[in-house]
Write a protein that holds these residues in place. Structure first.
Motif, PDB file in Angstrom:
ATOM      1  N   LYS A  77      34.035 -18.760 -48.764  1.00  0.00           N
ATOM      2  CA  LYS A  77      33.281 -18.204 -49.918  1.00  0.00           C
ATOM      3  C   LYS A  77      32.976 -16.620 -49.659  1.00  0.00           C
ATOM      4  O   LYS A  77      32.949 -15.913 -48.668  1.00  0.00           O
ATOM      5  CB  LYS A  77      32.164 -19.022 -49.771  1.00  0.00           C
ATOM      6  N   PHE A  78      32.715 -16.080 -50.962  1.00  0.00           N
ATOM      7  CA  PHE A  78      32.426 -14.705 -51.202  1.00  0.00           C
ATOM      8  C   PHE A  78      31.095 -14.374 -50.317  1.00  0.00           C
ATOM      9  O   PHE A  78      30.111 -15.141 -50.484  1.00  0.00           O
ATOM     10  CB  PHE A  78      32.361 -14.276 -52.541  1.00  0.00           C
ATOM     11  N   SER A  79      31.047 -13.166 -49.593  1.00  0.00           N
ATOM     12  CA  SER A  79      29.936 -12.987 -48.831  1.00  0.00           C
ATOM     13  C   SER A  79      29.631 -11.569 -49.209  1.00  0.00           C
ATOM     14  O   SER A  79      30.190 -10.644 -48.948  1.00  0.00           O
ATOM     15  CB  SER A  79      30.247 -13.091 -47.303  1.00  0.00           C
ATOM     16  N   PRO A  80      28.161 -11.328 -49.953  1.00  0.00           N
ATOM     17  CA  PRO A  80      27.967 -10.083 -50.294  1.00  0.00           C
ATOM     18  C   PRO A  80      27.753  -9.095 -49.381  1.00  0.00           C
ATOM     19  O   PRO A  80      28.333  -7.975 -49.550  1.00  0.00           O
ATOM     20  CB  PRO A  80      26.646 -10.448 -51.345  1.00  0.00           C
ATOM     21  N   ASP A  81      27.126  -9.309 -48.233  1.00  0.00           N
ATOM     22  CA  ASP A  81      27.018  -8.307 -47.269  1.00  0.00           C
ATOM     23  C   ASP A  81      28.227  -8.035 -46.540  1.00  0.00           C
ATOM     24  O   ASP A  81      28.528  -6.797 -46.146  1.00  0.00           O
ATOM     25  CB  ASP A  81      26.077  -8.615 -46.206  1.00  0.00           C
TER      26      ASP A  81
ATOM     27  N   THR B 269      17.674  -9.960 -51.418  1.00  0.00           N
ATOM     28  CA  THR B 269      18.407 -10.440 -52.741  1.00  0.00           C
ATOM     29  C   THR B 269      19.770 -10.887 -52.379  1.00  0.00           C
ATOM     30  O   THR B 269      20.351 -11.703 -53.069  1.00  0.00           O
ATOM     31  CB  THR B 269      18.272  -9.271 -53.894  1.00  0.00           C
ATOM     32  N   ALA B 270      20.301  -9.876 -51.147  1.00  0.00           N
ATOM     33  CA  ALA B 270      21.916 -10.397 -50.991  1.00  0.00           C
ATOM     34  C   ALA B 270      21.793 -11.726 -50.256  1.00  0.00           C
ATOM     35  O   ALA B 270      22.595 -12.589 -50.467  1.00  0.00           O
ATOM     36  CB  ALA B 270      22.209  -9.438 -49.818  1.00  0.00           C
TER      37      ALA B 270
ATOM     38  N   ARG C  42      22.612 -15.707 -64.239  1.00  0.00           N
ATOM     39  CA  ARG C  42      21.216 -15.503 -63.318  1.00  0.00           C
ATOM     40  C   ARG C  42      21.453 -14.524 -62.415  1.00  0.00           C
ATOM     41  O   ARG C  42      20.345 -13.806 -62.137  1.00  0.00           O
ATOM     42  CB  ARG C  42      20.619 -16.721 -63.085  1.00  0.00           C
ATOM     43  N   TYR C  43      22.154 -14.617 -61.482  1.00  0.00           N
ATOM     44  CA  TYR C  43      22.702 -13.740 -60.267  1.00  0.00           C
ATOM     45  C   TYR C  43      23.673 -12.735 -60.554  1.00  0.00           C
ATOM     46  O   TYR C  43      24.619 -13.271 -61.129  1.00  0.00           O
ATOM     47  CB  TYR C  43      23.009 -14.797 -59.057  1.00  0.00           C
ATOM     48  N   GLY C  44      23.435 -11.629 -59.943  1.00  0.00           N
ATOM     49  CA  GLY C  44      24.771 -10.499 -60.292  1.00  0.00           C
ATOM     50  C   GLY C  44      24.471  -9.619 -59.354  1.00  0.00           C
ATOM     51  O   GLY C  44      23.439  -9.040 -58.843  1.00  0.00           O
ATOM     52  N   ILE C  45      25.574  -9.066 -59.278  1.00  0.00           N
ATOM     53  CA  ILE C  45      25.568  -7.599 -58.678  1.00  0.00           C
ATOM     54  C   ILE C  45      25.983  -6.274 -59.472  1.00  0.00           C
ATOM     55  O   ILE C  45      26.787  -6.393 -60.148  1.00  0.00           O
ATOM     56  CB  ILE C  45      26.805  -7.788 -57.759  1.00  0.00           C
ATOM     57  N   TYR C  46      25.083  -5.587 -59.174  1.00  0.00           N
ATOM     58  CA  TYR C  46      25.130  -4.083 -60.008  1.00  0.00           C
ATOM     59  C   TYR C  46      25.532  -3.138 -58.951  1.00  0.00           C
ATOM     60  O   TYR C  46      24.756  -2.820 -57.992  1.00  0.00           O
ATOM     61  CB  TYR C  46      23.890  -3.734 -60.636  1.00  0.00           C
TER      62      TYR C  46
ATOM     63  N   LEU D 218      21.427  -7.739 -57.286  1.00  0.00           N
ATOM     64  CA  LEU D 218      21.530  -7.087 -56.013  1.00  0.00           C
ATOM     65  C   LEU D 218      22.339  -5.714 -56.419  1.00  0.00           C
ATOM     66  O   LEU D 218      23.413  -5.715 -56.687  1.00  0.00           O
ATOM     67  CB  LEU D 218      22.481  -7.883 -55.096  1.00  0.00           C
ATOM     68  N   ARG D 219      21.430  -4.629 -56.329  1.00  0.00           N
ATOM     69  CA  ARG D 219      22.007  -3.169 -56.269  1.00  0.00           C
ATOM     70  C   ARG D 219      22.968  -2.777 -55.118  1.00  0.00           C
ATOM     71  O   ARG D 219      22.365  -2.965 -53.903  1.00  0.00           O
ATOM     72  CB  ARG D 219      20.770  -2.273 -56.807  1.00  0.00           C
TER      73      ARG D 219
END
Length: 345
Positions: free
Chosen positions: A135-139, A154-155, A190-194, A208-209
């Motif tokens: 799966k996609f991992s933000p960090d 948030t991450a 609801r959840y998102g990355i900027y 998540l900025r």
């Protein structure tokens, strides 16, 4: 990446040499071998705990060739934060398994384990949920694209949402490509990355900025200027322009400053790579710069800080010439393209 390889046995020493051969193609590598099984190309040690205590914070990644238990006991007292801890990977001295045990995402241990395993025909062992579930991992994504995460909590929430099957939105001020299935462009989530520089922008309920680490600082200074004055000038320039110094990725200057003690100390202290250019290279750099006849008479170029920042970044100025304490500072932004498929190593 600066990598340290620690081995205990004779087989471990041989494996560490094999690892260093392929890792040295792209990284800086030091080998540490137990004194009874060392060689002329490695540093010897007689107490692995003392060794690890001394080198833990000096490397981006540590590779242990030994039992997992030995490695865990050695690093336990040094662990502080997943944001700052180095990647830690353990391999058995037979080269059958390569295990990611610390800083799998932000430190890159998961990817390092995969790279090592591929090169020594071993099995990588990775236990983080996003990786095992593919799966996609933000960090991991942020680390691979040199994006700074200012809020790890948030991450984590974004990662949990991904694992739960919830789509994550994306709003980016920079071009991007290869969006994964879990991430969708737009703010209707609801959840998102900027990804951008606006600290007040919250396009999602849970945002998540991320901000690129892509700023090059051009620096000029009088001969003999102390490191403290250079650091103070840089911090003031960033503060006055409401930009975070954590975004600095490199320092640029004219070649006659390559051995300037205060400047080299500033770069070493902050772990910035310093890049130098000749006066001719700087004069050939295109752009609108603050011109000084005096500077040209001394250095051969009419501006050091602005021209060197633009020269190395290949981008545009975001902070024009700032002068204080006998130091001149300018900042330019490297062009960025976000790639969701980019790997850490």
């Amino acid at each position: 990446m600066k990598i340290g390889i620690v081995s205990i046995t004779l087989k471990g020493r041989e494996l560490s040499y094999k690892m260093s051969n392929f890792l040295l193609k792209n990284h800086s590598v030091d080998r540490y071998c137990y004194e009874k099984n060392s060689d002329e190309n490695a540093c010897s040690f007689d107490d692995i705990r003392i060794l690890v205590n001394n080198i833990f914070s000096e490397y981006d990644a540590l590779i242990f060739i030994c039992a997992v238990g030995i490695a865990v006991r050695c690093i336990a007292g040094n662990i502080k934060s997943k944001v700052s801890d180095p990647a830690v990977v353990v391999a058995d001295d037979s080269g059958k398994f390569v295990i990611s045990i610390l800083s799998g995402h932000l430190g890159g241990a998961n990817r390092l384990a995969e790279v090592i395993a591929e090169n020594i025909s071993a099995t990588p062992v990775i236990t983080t949920a996003t990786d095992t579930g593919k799966k996609f991992s933000p960090d991991t994504f942020a680390k691979a694209n040199d994006l700074i995460i200012n809020d790890m909590e948030t991450a984590k929430k974004i990662a949990v949402a991904v694992l739960s099957g919830e789509k994550t939105g994306l709003l980016s001020e920079y071009p991007y490509k290869n969006l994964p299935n879990e991430v969708k462009a737009g703010t209707d989530f609801r959840y998102g990355i900027y990804i951008g520089e606006n600290n007040s922008d919250s396009p999602f309920e849970i945002t998540l900025r991320l901000v690129p680490k892509n700023l090059v600082v051009g620096i000029g200074c009088k001969r003999g200027t102390e490191c403290e004055k250079i650091e103070k000038c840089v911090k003031e320039a960033f503060l006055k322009n409401n930009i975070c110094t954590s975004r600095i990725c490199a320092v640029a200057t004219i070649d006659i400053k390559a051995d300037e003690k205060g400047l080299t100390e500033f770069c070493e202290k902050n772990r910035f790579d310093m890049h130098t250019y000749t006066s001719q290279q700087l004069m050939e750099t295109k752009g609108e710069f603050t011109v000084s006849d005096f500077v040209k008479s001394v250095t051969g170029t009419d501006n050091v800080c602005e021209r060197s920042a633009v020269k190395h970044s290949g981008g545009k100025l975001v902070i024009k010439k700032y002068v204080a304490y006998g130091v001149t500072v300018a900042v330019a932004e490297m062009p960025v393209e976000i790639d969701f498929e980019r790997k850490i190593l």
